[in-house]
Design a protein around this motif. Structure first.
Motif, PDB file in Angstrom:
ATOM      1  N   UNK A   1       0.903  -1.315  -0.090  1.00 52.74           N
ATOM      2  CA  UNK A   1       0.055  -0.131   0.089  1.00 52.74           C
ATOM      3  C   UNK A   1       0.976   1.142   0.042  1.00 52.74           C
ATOM      4  N   UNK A   2       1.840   1.276   0.787  1.00 56.58           N
ATOM      5  CA  UNK A   2       2.798   2.429   0.641  1.00 56.58           C
ATOM      6  C   UNK A   2       3.428   2.806  -0.559  1.00 56.58           C
ATOM      7  N   UNK A   3       3.950   1.793  -1.368  1.00 57.96           N
ATOM      8  CA  UNK A   3       4.410   1.930  -2.633  1.00 57.96           C
ATOM      9  C   UNK A   3       3.410   2.463  -3.659  1.00 57.96           C
ATOM     10  N   UNK A   4       2.316   1.868  -3.409  1.00 59.47           N
ATOM     11  CA  UNK A   4       1.008   2.002  -4.408  1.00 59.47           C
ATOM     12  C   UNK A   4       0.421   3.568  -4.235  1.00 59.47           C
ATOM     13  N   UNK A   5       0.434   4.031  -2.886  1.00 65.25           N
ATOM     14  CA  UNK A   5       0.460   5.368  -2.812  1.00 65.25           C
ATOM     15  C   UNK A   5       1.166   6.180  -3.312  1.00 65.25           C
ATOM     16  N   UNK A   6       2.689   6.011  -3.152  1.00 62.98           N
ATOM     17  CA  UNK A   6       3.498   6.907  -3.725  1.00 62.98           C
ATOM     18  C   UNK A   6       3.432   6.912  -5.280  1.00 62.98           C
ATOM     19  N   UNK A   7       3.136   5.820  -5.973  1.00 59.07           N
ATOM     20  CA  UNK A   7       2.820   5.884  -7.341  1.00 59.07           C
ATOM     21  C   UNK A   7       1.505   6.679  -7.918  1.00 59.07           C
TER      22      UNK A   7
END
Length: 223
Positions: free
Chosen positions: A90-96
């Motif tokens: 979720x953290x990486x997805x949010x950054x994207x």
């Protein structure tokens, strides 16, 4: 550090002005866009809550829609509801999706309101989560030590509870969050100014105010 308005304000030492919002209890994107339009101008960031007291829409989706609308956003993430696989994903997805600040929270126990029937996860706590996010951006290593390319650039936030006693243990918890790599700390709502002042005096005496930006939580008028 990221180049968002919040990052620039924290780096300058100016007072940061944020507002918290709770995603609507629906899957209606129009409701989030309406919320976005109602937010006051001049905010450094909007802090998106993550199922604090009851089940709401996705904090990730809400934060992404707000970010697409031009708002610097801080996405709250509670470790109560996710294991480390979901936290990293979720953290990486949010950054994207343009969300480059994460507020690391352990979360209130689900029996206190969110959903008493749910099983809590608590794979890691908020300090460990902040430490993992910091390692990802500093060393380029994910939760399992695998290389990330490119390195994620995000702000890491934590929470503080000014009224927890004894003050020594309170400061110990804050020190752990600072050591874990928190860039900023958002306090629980200030409802006792004298008590908050005593806590800030202790924070200053410990020199912690020189190591992390502290944003005081202010309750909304009328609730």
């Amino acid at each position: 550090m990221t180049k968002t308005k919040l990052a620039r304000t924290l780096a300058s030492g100016r007072v940061a002005i944020t507002a918290e919002c709770r995603p609507p209890r629906s899957g209606d994107a129009a409701a989030i866009k309406k919320l976005s339009a109602a937010l006051p101008p001049g905010l450094d960031a909007v802090v998106v809550a993550d199922n604090h007291d009851e089940i709401h829409g996705s904090a990730l989706a809400c934060a992404a829609i707000l970010a697409a609308g031009g708002h610097a956003t801080v996405m709250s993430m509670v470790t109560r509801d996710r294991n480390r696989i979901a936290l990293e994903s979720d953290a990486l997805g949010a950054l994207a999706l343009g969300v480059d600040a994460i507020l690391c929270l352990s979360g209130d126990h689900q029996s206190l309101g969110a959903c008493p029937q749910a099983a809590g996860v608590y794979d890691i706590d908020s300090v460990q989560f902040a430490q993992a996010l910091n390692r990802m951006r500093r060393e380029g290593l994910d939760f399992n030590g695998r290389k990330l390319d490119p390195l994620p650039e995000w702000l890491v936030g934590a929470a503080a509870h000014p009224y927890l006693q004894p003050i020594e243990l309170n400061l110990l918890r804050l020190r752990k969050k600072v050591a874990a790599g928190a860039d900023f700390v958002i306090t629980q709502a200030v409802t006792d100014l004298a008590g908050f002042t005593r806590w800030m005096d202790a924070v200053r005496e410990a020199g912690l105010d020189q190591q992390v930006a502290i944003i005081a939580g202010v309750p909304a008028v009328g609730g």
